[in-house]
Structures are given as C-alpha cells and as structure tokens.
Motif scaffolding. Structure first.
Motif, PDB file in Angstrom:
ATOM      1  N   TYR A  88       0.844  -1.200   0.000  1.00  7.45           N
ATOM      2  CA  TYR A  88       0.000   0.000   0.000  1.00  7.45           C
ATOM      3  C   TYR A  88       0.877   1.248   0.000  1.00  7.45           C
ATOM      4  N   TYR A 104      -3.782   3.476   0.987  1.00  4.00           N
ATOM      5  CA  TYR A 104      -4.571   2.635   0.099  1.00  4.00           C
ATOM      6  C   TYR A 104      -3.660   1.626  -0.580  1.00  4.00           C
ATOM      7  N   LEU A 106      -2.064  -0.352  -3.521  1.00  2.00           N
ATOM      8  CA  LEU A 106      -1.802  -0.069  -4.927  1.00  2.00           C
ATOM      9  C   LEU A 106      -2.564  -1.095  -5.752  1.00  2.00           C
ATOM     10  N   ILE A 119      -4.397   3.694  -7.430  1.00  2.00           N
ATOM     11  CA  ILE A 119      -5.051   3.194  -6.237  1.00  2.00           C
ATOM     12  C   ILE A 119      -6.548   3.207  -6.518  1.00  2.00           C
ATOM     13  N   THR A 172      -8.593  -4.900  -3.619  1.00  2.00           N
ATOM     14  CA  THR A 172      -7.607  -3.983  -4.216  1.00  2.00           C
ATOM     15  C   THR A 172      -6.158  -4.482  -4.186  1.00  2.00           C
TER      16      THR A 172
END
Ligand code: FES
Lengths: 371, 433
Positions: A88, A104, A106, A119, A172
């Motif tokens: 992140y 966040y 990546l 992101i 994510t």
C-alpha cells in the motif's frame, strides 16, 4: 571518498534509488541554497520536482462502480517502482487548507516503463477523505505520497498454488497481484474467491473475467452475496478440495478475516495464510477517552475513546510521524510518558514508558506523549 | 517594583477578569475554527514570493560590479531576507501554520536564514520569552542581557556604554540573538561547563554558523568570480538591513512606554485570564499599513501576537479589532503609536537607563517603562475593586481612565508647584523692592 559523502550529506535520506549522481549534485547545490534545499526552488517551477518528499500528480480518474474510483497517479522524483504487488501507499491530499492522509493498496502492477501507479478507493460512509476522493478529485491535482510499504505482498517467484479470498474493497491489493501475474504471463494455479453485494458494486468484474479467459489455470469465483448468500468457508472442501495446499492471501472485513484465521489455525495450516486488515475495529472500547498532552509541543486536547492519538495530534497541528495509519508499519511509534492508552484493535492497555503506535491507540484516561 | 498584582493594576474585579479571559478564549476559538484554504493560500503565496525575490536578487547580483545592479540586487535580497525572517521563520516556528499538517511548513522542520539554529531560537523565544513575558529576572528578552531596559534592574557601571551597545546590537542583531539563544539553550538543558566541542548545543551552533557564513561570505562571492568583492558587500549589506529592521520591529514591540514589566510573584499565581492580560499589557503595537504589516511579519500587532502566538499571522489584523474593542469595554490601555514614535520612546529608555538611579526622577512604581499597582494606591490600601461607572457616559472606568487621571493630576501638581514657586518669587521680589 569523504568529499563524496560530504557532498551527498544534505540529500542523504532521500530515496533516489536509481540516481546516486543526482543526489550528489543535489547535495552540492544545497550548500548555496542553505538553509533551504534546491527543491524549495525547483518546485516553484514544477511541484513534482521534489526529492525531499514524494509527490505525485493525478493524471486520470476512472469510475469503477457508483461508489469507487481509481486514481491514476504519476509519481514525481525518487519514486521506487520496485514495489511488491499487494503493498500500500500513503496519500496526502490538500483539502480546506490542510493535508489529510490515508493509506490505500496499490492496484497497479509494478512498472518502470509507464511510470504510473494507481489506487482504487471506495467511499466509506464515515471516511472523510475517501468520500472526497470518490466525490471528485480534479485531474492534475498534486498529492503527497508515502513510499510503498507492507508485508502483504506476492513474492517472486510466486508459489505454485495460490488461493485469494477477498470481499468488498479487499480486492484492491489482490488485483495488483493478479495484474502482475497476468502481465508476466506465468499465472500459477490460482483460485480467487471474491464477494461483493451485487453486480453493480463489483469492482474489476470485467477484468477478472478477462484474466480467467486468458489463463485456464486461473479460476475466478465471484459471490454476489445479496442474491447468492455469503460464501461459506465450509464449502471450500466441495469447490476447491486442494485449498489446504494453497498459499493463501485474504483481505476484507474483520469478521471475514477472523473466521478465516480461526479455520486455518484449526487446520494447522496458518503458516500458509497472509492477512491484510483495512479497518480498525473501533466499536468495542469502553474507554471514555481523556486529555492527551503532547509534551514537547506543549499542547493538549480532550478526546473521546474512539479517536486515535495520531488524529488528535494532527488536529492540534503537532507534527506526528506516521506511515500506514493502520497499525502495520510502526512509523508512528512514540514513547508514552504518562497515563494509559488503549490499543483500538486488541483492546490491550499500555502504560507509562511503553512505546505505542499512535495511529491505533486512543486515550484511556489522561495521557502524555513525548512529541 | 514592577507589577505584582495585575488584577489590582488593571482595576478589574475577579468576575471582570474571568469574563475578559472568556472573551479572549472565544476570539481564539473563532479563528481556529475558521482557518482554511484562504490562509493556507496566503502562506504558500508568501513563500513563493520570498523564494522569487531571493532568486531574483542572487541573479541580479551576478552583475554586481555595476552600481545599479548592486543596488537592485541588494534591495531584492534585503527584502527577501526580511520576509524570510519575519513573516516566514518567526511565524512558522511559532507553529502558526502547523494546523495545515504540511511537513514543509511546520514548526518542527523549519530552518531559517539566520546564524542561530532554529532549534535553539525556539527554546529561547517560544518557551522562555513567550512564557515569562516581561517578568523581570525570568524573561531574558528584556534587553537581551545587554541593555538595561527597566529600572527594576539595578544599575551597573557597564550600563554607561548602553547607547553604544545599542547601536552595536542593532547592527549585529542576528548574532546577538544567536548567542542569546545558545545561552538559554544551555541553561535550559542544564549543560554543565564542558569543553567546547563536548557540548551538543555548541556543535549545532557552529555548524549552522559555518553554513550561513559560508554561503553569504564565501560561496556566493566565489561563484561570481572577479566580481566577488561587490557580491560580498551586497550580501553583507542585505544582512545588515535585515538586522536593523528586525531590531527595530522587536524594540517597537517591547520597549515603548506603556509596555509593563511584571514580577515573579505575579507569575506564580497567574490565571489564564491574567496570562492574557500580562501579554497584552507587556507588549506594544505600532501603526502600519498593509505593506509595513507584512514586512514586519505582522509584528506591528505585537499585542495580538503575544496573546495568540500560534494563530496565523495573516489574521492578526482581524484579531486586533476584537482586542481593541475589548480594551474599550474594560477600559484598558492599548499601547500603540507610529513606528517612529514607538522607536523614539524605546530609544529614550535606552539612554535614560544608562544613567544611575540617583540621576533619575521616577521610581519603578511609576516610570514610563515600568510601573506597578502601587502607583494607584493611597497609603497602603489597595485600589477599590468595585466596578466604577462614569455617571455621565455610563461607561466603566478602569485602568485607562486611571492612567489618564494620574497624568492629569501629575500635570496639575506640577502646574500648582510652579504657580506656588512663582508666587513665592513675586513675594520675595515685592519684599525686597
Ligand atoms: S502509522 Fe503505521 S503503525 Fe501507525
């Protein structure tokens, strides 16, 4: 040799992995710009020209779902694209005169050619920054970045058999891993179980289908929970009987992760399990907070039992060290000189003399931090 | 002796005092809640302007062999250095912009273009001076340990050279401050007498000086090659201009008549409201337009700065209106005047106090640069604490009226004395005639 070190000294702790020469020049110029750095002048011309801290420019904003967007960011000088998929970054945004920070995952695959990262942000009902990001960041916005971090990452080479279990925005970090595997063309035997409430709220749906079509050894299992119900871990044996042999990465809401942790432990295979927690469970603190004092800055504030000491300090304008802001990286650790704090995740208490992570600790009565 | 009971001095009752404090807390809250984009834009604009001026100055000075270029370059550089010291360095290091959460514009990380290291200045200034403001014996900024600025301090023969010391201090102000800060740092750290290099403060100090002197007096002149001499004089001049200006601003903010001094007794029992009042009565403003306010780092609002040292400087003007209104309401003095007048008053004190006390007329209970609640006492009884209301205007009558009355009665007493002397003379004359 010493001359070299002397020249580099002012720029010594700047990350410029591929450009040692540049750092030397920068160090040399610092001698005439002192007490400033060359950057202080350079970013008059271009805000990205700063090696003192990482910056980036938002070059594209893509809508993923009604409540999620992907920000494509072009990082400035000194960004190291050798991050591991799954890591992140910290991102700082200027809003109402203040800088606000969040971390966040990546979603991009590491890539030195395009020099872009991305992101994907899902609006959280109470997340001030996330709703702003989703609500609209104009293209061209300059953001601050904190270098990629985190142990939740795909190793190279990847293991032969992989299981990914994700839910909601837990996808994510995994999409970054999948994109990397896809790009390198050597997809191992991989099962991805992902839960989303409805088709509309499913992120990267088309991409998952496309990857599955391109790689027969990749299975994408999408569970739409509103219609199909929750994915039961007990059904793993039925669908993917070899799941115990797989190296597993899981990311999603705390309840899901806790369940997974329990099952894997029970099976005695928890050494194969990697977890990433996004949310800090803040609900179950009985504490009423207290008065936090920042001794070096000579400031104090009354906070409730749910506000992290990091936020409390930042709101006061104290410069707080931070990294991930979710209890992983230990950047935010400072000595507690008096009083008690409570770890928002574990509920564990810390007392005087302990070094505590401010991002996940709240006041449990009056306390003093050495900051 | 200076003020020992600020409430009595200010003619305020306990309740008045508390109400006064609450009103000031509200002023602070209003500003804190309304800080935002506009303020952030202001400081970033200021930083950009300063960088451009400095860069411009350095470039023009490349041609410093030619007189017009020397003049223009020196002027640009002087202005740049002034802004850097006053509106940026001083204010950023006060934490006025910490709320922005910007690591580059933050009191922790800011280093300024002066010989003393920021770290040491912050200790001496933010901590010692702003905590113990104008407490004789605690606030070393009263005269910076060099000048005798109040007759609460005993006279020493060395004070005779004060007029000269003053000129020297003005010209080398940044060095004076740097040494002053180094001393306070060592004192605060309890550093024992060590060998020079064993002291971390000394090392930080020398490192900073090396860089500063190296830049202005070695590197830049060397870089201009044959024109090194003119670049050197230009840099020296810019530093001198900045020193003089910073000195003038500081002196106008702290040493004109009406900037009161206090005793440790007052400090020990002080409430928050009294703290505000001490800052207010201890400081002085000077009148300034927009440009001058900016160039002084908004320290023409020294009173407001001392009450709210960590609120953004661009808001001081707005705060000053509110403070002014409160002074009206509680009938408190608001010490201000033109830059020239304020400086002359400070200068008068410098010269006057170089003389031994026996040559001075006023006492430390009632002198232009220091006074105490005793000047309002009749006998040993304290000043009446009940609210006094002017029957004509219905307004409160407090310290400001009392000072005015004292002045009038002093004038009348003088007149009366003169009149009597004249009458006496006339009598003698008529007798001898
Ligand atoms: S900021 Fe990373 S552990 Fe606190």
């Amino acid at each position: 040799m010493d001359l070299k070190r002397w020249l580099e000294a002012p720029a010594a702790n700047v990350s410029a992995p591929k450009r040692p020469r540049l750092n030397m020049l920068r160090g040399a110029i610092t001698r005439i710009t002192t007490p400033l750095l060359p950057d202080d002048y350079l970013h008059l011309a271009n805000p990205l020209w700063s090696a003192r801290e990482l910056r980036g420019r938002v070059v594209d904003v893509k809508k993923e779902t009604a409540t999620a967007v992907t920000l494509v960011i072009q990082p400035g000088w000194g960004f190291n694209f050798d991050y591991q998929p799954g890591q992140y970054i910290g991102i700082g945004l200027h809003l109402g005169g203040r800088w606000h920070w969040r971390s966040y995952s990546l979603t991009s695959a590491p890539n030195w050619d395009e020099k872009l990262i991305s992101i994907t942000v899902k609006a959280m009902p109470e997340g001030f920054l996330s709703s702003h990001l989703v609500g609209g960041v104009p293209q061209g916005t300059i953001v601050r970045l904190a270098a990629p971090k985190g142990n939740f990452a795909l190793p190279t080479p990847p293991p032969e058999k992989i299981l990914f279990i994700t839910a909601g925005s837990g996808i994510t970090p995994i999409i970054s891993m999948l994109r990397t595997l896809d790009r390198h063309g050597d997809m191992p035997d991989t099962v991805h179980i992902h839960s989303a409430p409805t088709e509309d709220e499913l992120m990267f749906g088309d991409e998952l289908t496309a990857i599955a079509e391109g790689h027969p050894q990749f299975t994408s299992h999408v569970q739409l929970t509103r219609s199909d119900g929750k994915f039961a871990l007990a059904s793993l044996d039925k669908f993917y009987p070899d799941w115990r042999e797989r190296e597993t990465w899981a990311c999603g809401p705390s309840a899901l992760l806790e369940e997974i942790e329990r099952v894997w432990k029970h099976e005695g295979i928890d050494d194969k399990l990697h977890l990433e927690r996004f949310e800090i469970a803040r609900a179950d603190t009985s504490g009423k907070g207290g008065k936090v004092t920042f001794s070096k800055s000579d400031r104090s504030v009354d906070v409730d039992g749910a506000t992290s000491l990091l936020e409390a300090g930042e709101n006061l304008g104290v410069q707080m060290p931070f990294g991930c802001r979710m209890g992983i990286c230990q950047t935010c650790v400072v000595p507690l000189t008096a009083g008690h704090v409570i770890d928002l995740r574990s509920g564990k208490e810390h007392g005087e003399g302990d070094r505590i992570q401010t991002c996940i600790s709240a006041a449990a009565g009056d306390c003093t931090l050495e900051l | 002796m200076a003020i020992t009971d600020i409430k009595e001095f200010a003619h305020l009752t306990e309740e008045d005092m508390e109400a006064f404090g609450r009103e000031l807390d509200a002023v602070r809250r209003d500003i804190e809640d309304s800080r935002g984009e506009k303020d952030a834009a202001y400081i970033r604009r200021t930083i950009r302007l300063q960088r451009c001026l400095e860069l411009g100055g350095r470039i023009v000075l490349l041609g410093s062999k030619y007189r017009p270029a020397w003049l223009a370059g020196t002027a640009l550089l002087s202005v740049a250095k002034i802004i850097e010291n006053m509106e940026l360095g001083h204010n950023v290091m006060h934490g006025q912009w910490d709320w922005m959460n910007d690591p580059e514009i933050h009191s922790v990380s800011w280093e300024w273009d002066q010989t003393g290291p920021s770290e040491q200045w912050k200790r001496a200034h933010n901590y010692s001076h702003h905590t113990y403001t104008n407490i004789v014996g605690m606030d070393d900024d009263i005269g910076f340990g060099i000048l005798r600025m109040t007759r609460d301090e005993p006279w020493k023969p060395i004070n005779l050279i004060q007029p000269l010391a003053n000129v020297l201090l003005a010209a080398t102000f940044e060095w004076g401050i740097a040494l002053h800060d180094l001393d306070s740092q060592k004192e605060l750290d309890g550093e024992q007498q060590k060998r020079f290099w064993d002291s971390p403060s000394n090392r930080a100090f020398v490192r900073k000086i090396g860089r500063q002197v190296g830049k202005d007096f070695v590197l830049f002149p060397a870089l201009t090659g044959p024109a090194w001499k003119s670049t050197l004089t230009a840099n020296a001049t810019a530093n001198l201009v900045r020193n003089l200006w910073a000195y003038a601003v500081i002196f106008c903010g702290h040493f004109p008549d009406g900037a009161e001094k206090f005793t440790m007794g007052q400090f020990e029992t002080e409430t928050r409201a009294e703290w505000y009042l001490r800052q207010m009565l201890g400081s002085a403003n000077f009148e300034a337009g927009k440009v001058m306010a900016f160039m002084s780092g908004n320290l023409c609002y020294q009173i407001e700065h001392h009450m709210f040292p960590d609120l953004p400087s661009n808001r001081y003007q707005e705060i000053s209106e509110k403070v002014h209104a409160l002074c009206e309401k509680y009938d408190l003095p608001y010490t201000t005047g033109s830059l020239g007048k304020q400086y002359l008053l400070a200068l008068r004190t410098i010269h006057k106090l170089s003389l031994p006390d026996s040559w001075l007329r006023a006492t430390s209970d009632d002198a232009p640069e220091t006074s105490s609640e005793r000047k309002f006492r009749t006998g040993d009884a304290p000043v009446v604490h009940a609210l006094r209301i002017d029957p004509l205007t219905g307004k409160r009558r407090g310290l400001r009226s009392a000072i005015a009355e004292a002045r009038v009665s002093l004038r009348n007493a003088k007149k009366e004395a003169k009149r009597q002397a004249r009458a006496q003379r006339d009598r003698v004359k008529s007798l001898t005639a």
